[in-house]
Motif scaffolding. Structure first.
Motif, short mmCIF file in Angstrom:
data_model
loop_
_atom_site.label_atom_id
_atom_site.label_comp_id
_atom_site.label_asym_id
_atom_site.label_seq_id
_atom_site.Cartn_x
_atom_site.Cartn_y
_atom_site.Cartn_z
N ARG A 137 0.83 -1.20 0.00
CA ARG A 137 0.00 0.00 0.00
C ARG A 137 0.87 1.26 0.00
O ARG A 137 0.58 2.21 0.71
CB ARG A 137 -0.92 0.00 1.21
N GLY A 138 1.94 1.26 -0.76
CA GLY A 138 2.76 2.46 -0.85
C GLY A 138 3.41 2.84 0.46
O GLY A 138 3.56 4.03 0.76
N GLY A 139 3.81 1.87 1.24
CA GLY A 139 4.50 2.15 2.49
C GLY A 139 3.63 2.13 3.72
O GLY A 139 4.13 2.15 4.84
N GLY A 140 2.31 2.09 3.56
CA GLY A 140 1.41 2.06 4.70
C GLY A 140 1.13 0.64 5.17
O GLY A 140 1.33 -0.33 4.45
N CYS A 141 0.67 0.52 6.41
CA CYS A 141 0.32 -0.79 6.96
C CYS A 141 -0.94 -1.32 6.29
O CYS A 141 -1.91 -0.58 6.08
CB CYS A 141 0.11 -0.66 8.47
N TRP A 142 -0.95 -2.61 5.98
CA TRP A 142 -2.08 -3.22 5.29
C TRP A 142 -3.36 -3.16 6.12
O TRP A 142 -4.47 -3.21 5.59
CB TRP A 142 -1.75 -4.67 4.93
N LYS A 143 -3.25 -3.02 7.43
CA LYS A 143 -4.43 -3.04 8.29
C LYS A 143 -5.21 -1.72 8.31
O LYS A 143 -6.39 -1.70 8.69
CB LYS A 143 -4.02 -3.33 9.74
N THR A 144 -4.58 -0.63 7.93
CA THR A 144 -5.11 0.69 8.24
C THR A 144 -6.53 0.93 7.73
O THR A 144 -7.39 1.39 8.50
CB THR A 144 -4.15 1.78 7.73
N PRO A 145 -6.87 0.64 6.47
CA PRO A 145 -8.25 0.90 6.03
C PRO A 145 -9.29 0.13 6.84
O PRO A 145 -10.37 0.65 7.14
CB PRO A 145 -8.24 0.46 4.56
N GLU A 146 -8.96 -1.11 7.21
CA GLU A 146 -9.93 -1.90 7.96
C GLU A 146 -10.02 -1.46 9.42
O GLU A 146 -11.09 -1.57 10.04
CB GLU A 146 -9.59 -3.38 7.85
N VAL A 147 -8.92 -0.98 9.98
CA VAL A 147 -8.98 -0.41 11.32
C VAL A 147 -9.92 0.79 11.34
O VAL A 147 -10.79 0.92 12.22
CB VAL A 147 -7.56 0.01 11.78
N VAL A 148 -9.80 1.67 10.37
CA VAL A 148 -10.67 2.84 10.29
C VAL A 148 -12.12 2.42 10.12
O VAL A 148 -13.03 2.95 10.78
CB VAL A 148 -10.22 3.77 9.15
N ALA A 149 -12.37 1.46 9.23
CA ALA A 149 -13.74 1.01 9.00
C ALA A 149 -14.32 0.37 10.26
O ALA A 149 -15.49 0.60 10.62
CB ALA A 149 -13.77 0.02 7.84
N TRP A 150 -13.52 -0.44 10.97
CA TRP A 150 -14.02 -1.13 12.17
C TRP A 150 -14.32 -0.14 13.29
O TRP A 150 -15.30 -0.28 14.01
CB TRP A 150 -13.00 -2.16 12.63
N ALA A 151 -13.48 0.89 13.43
CA ALA A 151 -13.70 1.89 14.48
C ALA A 151 -14.98 2.67 14.26
O ALA A 151 -15.59 3.16 15.23
CB ALA A 151 -12.51 2.83 14.56
N ALA A 152 -15.41 2.80 13.03
CA ALA A 152 -16.72 3.38 12.68
C ALA A 152 -16.95 4.74 13.34
O ALA A 152 -18.01 5.01 13.91
CB ALA A 152 -17.83 2.41 13.05
N GLY A 153 -15.93 5.60 13.28
CA GLY A 153 -16.10 6.94 13.79
C GLY A 153 -15.86 7.10 15.28
O GLY A 153 -16.02 8.20 15.81
N ARG A 154 -15.47 6.03 15.97
CA ARG A 154 -15.23 6.10 17.41
C ARG A 154 -13.76 6.44 17.68
O ARG A 154 -12.87 5.97 16.95
CB ARG A 154 -15.57 4.74 18.03
#
Length: 206
Positions: A137-154
Motif C-alpha cells: 500500500r505504498g509504504g502504509g500498513c495493510w491493516k489501516t483501512p480496515e482499522v478505520v472502518a471497524w472503528a466506525a467513527g469512534r
C-alpha cells in the motif's frame, strides 16, 4: 508449552463497557513473524526484555502454516511451535487503562485462547480481517483501512510496530474522530513509557 484453550468458566471477567470510552486496538500477529507490542520479536532469539516470559504455542493458524512449510520442504520434520515472549503484567496494565480493548491482530479469535490467558486478559472483541495479508500500500500498513472502518467513527488508539507516517496521514484524512497511532518498538514491546503515553492521550480527549 502451548496452553489449553480456556473454558468459559476459567476466563478472566471482562471489563464493563462505558459509553464514550475510546478503543485501544492491540496487535500481536502470527505469520512469518510475530509483531512487537505484546511480543518483542525484534529482540529474538536472545535479547528478551525484563519481565517477559517465554512460551511455545501451536495455535491452529500457525499449525496450518507449518503444514504448508513441511509439505514444501525437501526433508520431513516435526511441526515447530511458535516462540512467543509475553509479559504477564501487561493484562493488568491494559485493563487499568481507560479504553475498551480490541484485538487488531491476524490471530483474530485465537488471541483470546492463546495470548489472553498468558497475560490475564478476558475475551476481547477482535477485528476479522477482510483482505489477505500482505497488501502493498505504498509504504502504509495493510491493516489501516480496515482499522478505520471497524472503528466506525469512534475515537481509538492503535499500538502496532508497523505504523508509518503514511498510516498517520491516512487516518487523519479518513477517520472523523480522534485517533492515536502509536508505534511500539518490536525489540522491547510495550514499556512503561508506552502505557504513560496511552494514559495521557485518553485523559486529553476525555
Amino acid at each position: 508449552m502451548s496452553p489449553a484453550p480456556l473454558q468459559p468458566s476459567d476466563r478472566v471477567p471482562g471489563p464493563s463497557r462505558e459509553p464514550g470510552r475510546p478503543l485501544l486496538l492491540l496487535d500481536v500477529d502470527v505469520d512469518v513473524d510475530v509483531d512487537g507490542p505484546l511480543n518483542p520479536f525484534g529482540g529474538m532469539p536472545d535479547t528478551r526484555p525484563a519481565g517477559f516470559t517465554e512460551h511455545f504455542l501451536m495455535p491452529p493458524t500457525w499449525a496450518a502454516l507449518e503444514e504448508l512449510r513441511i509439505a514444501a520442504a525437501a526433508r520431513p520434520r516435526e511441526p515447530a511451535p511458535l516462540l512467543v515472549w509475553v509479559n504477564p503484567d501487561h493484562g493488568r496494565q491494559l485493563m487499568a487503562l481507560p479504553f475498551d480493548l480490541v484485538w487488531a491482530t491476524t490471530w483474530e479469535a485465537e488471541a483470546n485462547d492463546y495470548i489472553a490467558p498468558l497475560i490475564g486478559l478476558p475475551d476481547l472483541p477482535f477485528i476479522s480481517w477482510q483482505r489477505p495479508r500482505p497488501v502493498t500500500r505504498g509504504g502504509g500498513c495493510w491493516k489501516t483501512p480496515e482499522v478505520v472502518a471497524w472503528a466506525a467513527g469512534r475515537p481509538f488508539a492503535w499500538v502496532d510496530d508497523e505504523i508509518t507516517d503514511t498510516d498517520q496521514d491516512e487516518v487523519a484524512r479518513t477517520h472523523p474522530a480522534r485517533a492515536m497511532l502509536h508505534r511500539v518498538d518490536a525489540r522491547s514491546g510495550l514499556t512503561e513509557d508506552d502505557f504513560a503515553a496511552l494514559s495521557a492521550w485518553a485523559a486529553a480527549i476525555a
